[in-house]
Design a protein around this motif. Structure first.
Motif, mmCIF file in Angstrom:
data_model
loop_
_atom_site.group_PDB
_atom_site.id
_atom_site.type_symbol
_atom_site.label_atom_id
_atom_site.label_comp_id
_atom_site.label_asym_id
_atom_site.label_seq_id
_atom_site.Cartn_x
_atom_site.Cartn_y
_atom_site.Cartn_z
ATOM 1 N N PHE A 37 0.841 -1.193 0.000
ATOM 2 C CA PHE A 37 0.000 0.000 0.000
ATOM 3 C C PHE A 37 0.880 1.248 0.000
ATOM 4 C CE2 PHE A 37 -2.514 3.142 2.585
ATOM 5 C CZ PHE A 37 -3.453 3.427 1.610
ATOM 6 N N LEU A 38 0.709 2.089 -1.018
ATOM 7 C CA LEU A 38 1.369 3.397 -1.048
ATOM 8 C C LEU A 38 0.478 4.368 -0.288
ATOM 9 C CD1 LEU A 38 3.562 5.359 -2.095
ATOM 10 C CD2 LEU A 38 2.129 5.652 -4.144
ATOM 11 N N ALA A 39 0.845 4.638 0.955
ATOM 12 C CA ALA A 39 0.011 5.472 1.819
ATOM 13 C C ALA A 39 0.075 6.940 1.418
ATOM 14 C CB ALA A 39 0.427 5.295 3.277
ATOM 15 N N SER A 40 1.274 7.416 1.047
ATOM 16 C CA SER A 40 1.387 8.809 0.621
ATOM 17 C C SER A 40 2.670 9.026 -0.156
ATOM 18 C CB SER A 40 1.327 9.767 1.823
ATOM 19 O OG SER A 40 2.503 9.670 2.601
ATOM 20 N N LEU A 41 2.663 10.120 -0.870
ATOM 21 C CA LEU A 41 3.803 10.549 -1.665
ATOM 22 C C LEU A 41 3.823 12.057 -1.569
ATOM 23 C CD1 LEU A 41 4.300 9.565 -5.400
ATOM 24 C CD2 LEU A 41 4.610 11.876 -4.582
ATOM 25 N N THR A 42 4.969 12.624 -1.239
ATOM 26 C CA THR A 42 5.083 14.072 -1.136
ATOM 27 C C THR A 42 6.487 14.480 -1.546
ATOM 28 O OG1 THR A 42 4.613 15.972 0.301
ATOM 29 C CG2 THR A 42 5.763 14.092 1.304
ATOM 30 N N ALA A 43 6.773 15.763 -1.484
ATOM 31 C CA ALA A 43 8.104 16.250 -1.829
ATOM 32 C C ALA A 43 8.462 17.420 -0.930
ATOM 33 C CB ALA A 43 8.154 16.669 -3.297
ATOM 34 N N VAL A 44 9.768 17.585 -0.715
ATOM 35 C CA VAL A 44 10.295 18.654 0.130
ATOM 36 C C VAL A 44 11.333 19.422 -0.681
ATOM 37 C CG1 VAL A 44 11.465 19.202 2.296
ATOM 38 C CG2 VAL A 44 9.961 17.205 2.170
ATOM 39 N N ASP A 45 11.260 20.731 -0.637
ATOM 40 C CA ASP A 45 12.204 21.590 -1.356
ATOM 41 C C ASP A 45 13.342 21.982 -0.423
ATOM 42 O OD1 ASP A 45 13.543 23.467 -2.882
ATOM 43 O OD2 ASP A 45 11.829 24.814 -3.108
ATOM 44 N N TYR A 46 14.542 21.494 -0.737
ATOM 45 C CA TYR A 46 15.744 21.900 -0.017
ATOM 46 C C TYR A 46 16.510 22.858 -0.919
ATOM 47 C CZ TYR A 46 14.750 18.273 3.386
ATOM 48 O OH TYR A 46 14.152 17.513 4.357
ATOM 49 N N GLN A 47 15.990 24.083 -1.014
ATOM 50 C CA GLN A 47 16.527 25.085 -1.928
ATOM 51 C C GLN A 47 18.011 25.350 -1.659
ATOM 52 O OE1 GLN A 47 14.621 28.915 -1.656
ATOM 53 N NE2 GLN A 47 15.458 29.610 -3.587
ATOM 54 N N ALA A 48 18.412 25.436 -0.410
ATOM 55 C CA ALA A 48 19.798 25.737 -0.064
ATOM 56 C C ALA A 48 20.749 24.655 -0.575
ATOM 57 C CB ALA A 48 19.944 25.903 1.444
ATOM 58 N N ASP A 49 20.293 23.418 -0.650
ATOM 59 C CA ASP A 49 21.116 22.306 -1.136
ATOM 60 C C ASP A 49 20.862 22.016 -2.616
ATOM 61 O OD1 ASP A 49 22.138 21.959 1.420
ATOM 62 O OD2 ASP A 49 20.596 20.502 1.954
ATOM 63 N N ASN A 50 19.996 22.814 -3.242
ATOM 64 C CA ASN A 50 19.615 22.626 -4.645
ATOM 65 C C ASN A 50 19.067 21.221 -4.901
ATOM 66 O OD1 ASN A 50 19.254 23.920 -7.154
ATOM 67 N ND2 ASN A 50 20.962 22.765 -7.992
ATOM 68 N N GLN A 51 18.254 20.728 -3.961
ATOM 69 C CA GLN A 51 17.668 19.397 -4.089
ATOM 70 C C GLN A 51 16.180 19.427 -3.770
ATOM 71 O OE1 GLN A 51 19.889 16.900 -1.383
ATOM 72 N NE2 GLN A 51 21.198 16.203 -3.052
ATOM 73 N N ILE A 52 15.491 18.478 -4.360
ATOM 74 C CA ILE A 52 14.118 18.167 -3.967
ATOM 75 C C ILE A 52 14.139 16.720 -3.522
ATOM 76 C CG2 ILE A 52 11.773 17.737 -4.803
ATOM 77 C CD1 ILE A 52 11.964 20.272 -6.407
ATOM 78 N N GLU A 53 13.496 16.473 -2.405
ATOM 79 C CA GLU A 53 13.411 15.121 -1.872
ATOM 80 C C GLU A 53 11.988 14.624 -2.053
ATOM 81 O OE1 GLU A 53 15.681 13.676 1.823
ATOM 82 O OE2 GLU A 53 13.673 14.212 2.551
ATOM 83 N N VAL A 54 11.842 13.516 -2.776
ATOM 84 C CA VAL A 54 10.535 12.888 -2.937
ATOM 85 C C VAL A 54 10.435 11.830 -1.847
ATOM 86 C CG1 VAL A 54 8.973 11.677 -4.502
ATOM 87 C CG2 VAL A 54 10.620 13.327 -5.416
ATOM 88 N N VAL A 55 9.335 11.860 -1.104
ATOM 89 C CA VAL A 55 9.160 11.000 0.066
ATOM 90 C C VAL A 55 7.938 10.114 -0.134
ATOM 91 C CG1 VAL A 55 8.872 10.951 2.578
ATOM 92 C CG2 VAL A 55 10.128 12.846 1.509
ATOM 93 N N TYR A 56 8.148 8.816 0.014
ATOM 94 C CA TYR A 56 7.080 7.826 -0.122
ATOM 95 C C TYR A 56 6.863 7.157 1.231
ATOM 96 C CZ TYR A 56 8.485 8.191 -5.041
ATOM 97 O OH TYR A 56 8.803 8.652 -6.287
ATOM 98 N N HIS A 57 5.612 6.966 1.604
ATOM 99 C CA HIS A 57 5.270 6.215 2.811
ATOM 100 C C HIS A 57 4.552 4.943 2.372
ATOM 101 C CE1 HIS A 57 5.742 10.298 4.536
ATOM 102 N NE2 HIS A 57 6.385 9.593 5.437
ATOM 103 N N LEU A 58 5.163 3.814 2.716
ATOM 104 C CA LEU A 58 4.611 2.510 2.353
ATOM 105 C C LEU A 58 4.078 1.805 3.588
ATOM 106 C CD1 LEU A 58 7.462 1.210 0.006
ATOM 107 C CD2 LEU A 58 5.457 2.580 -0.606
ATOM 108 N N MET A 59 3.080 0.957 3.377
ATOM 109 C CA MET A 59 2.523 0.158 4.469
ATOM 110 C C MET A 59 2.295 -1.262 3.971
ATOM 111 S SD MET A 59 -1.122 0.556 6.489
ATOM 112 C CE MET A 59 -0.657 1.803 7.659
#
Length: 138
Positions: A37-59
């Motif tokens: 089960f893919l419970a959620s998917l989101t993203a976080v902007d780490y502008q200072a590190d020039n990265q975006i982190e995609v985050v998945y929560h599985l169950m």
């Protein structure tokens, strides 16, 4: 999978996965480890590190085991493979992350805005997003 790192998670185990391994790792987690089960998917902007982190929560259902999986991508080219082939629920969640953060899900069947107007410029949850003043000013 080489390159996978375990991160300290306060509420659940967490894996940091290289983007090129994401699809294989997620398929393994679903098929071999029963994270069905893919419970959620989101993203976080780490502008200072020039990265975006995609985050998945599985169950895993019915065991209720939880797992967080993270992928870090370049902020200027935020591309990750679509997981719609593994979890159909990823369809809407990937569209939302695309719309609000600008993450491109390669292989998504219909990647287009879902919350913002089609002609909107930018992605409103990015740290550098600025609202444009309406024509004529206030």
């Amino acid at each position: 999978y080489p390159g996978i790192k375990e991160e300290e998670g306060l509420d659940m185990p967490c894996l940091l996965v290289p983007v090129n391994d994401l699809l294989g790792v997620m398929k393994y987690l679903k098929e071999q480890q029963r994270y069905n089960f893919l419970a959620s998917l989101t993203a976080v902007d780490y502008q200072a590190d020039n990265q975006i982190e995609v985050v998945y929560h599985l169950m895993s259902v019915p065991e209720a085991n939880l797992l967080r999986v993270k992928v870090r991508v370049d902020r200027e080219q935020p591309e990750v493979p679509s997981l719609t082939g593994l979890w159909p629920a990823a369809n809407v969640q990937e569209r939302e992350a695309y719309d609000l953060m600008g993450v491109i899900f390669v292989g998504h069947p219909d990647l287009k805005r879902i919350l913002c107007p089609d002609d909107m410029v930018g992605h409103p949850l990015r740290k550098d997003f600025q609202l444009q003043e309406a024509e004529g000013g206030a």
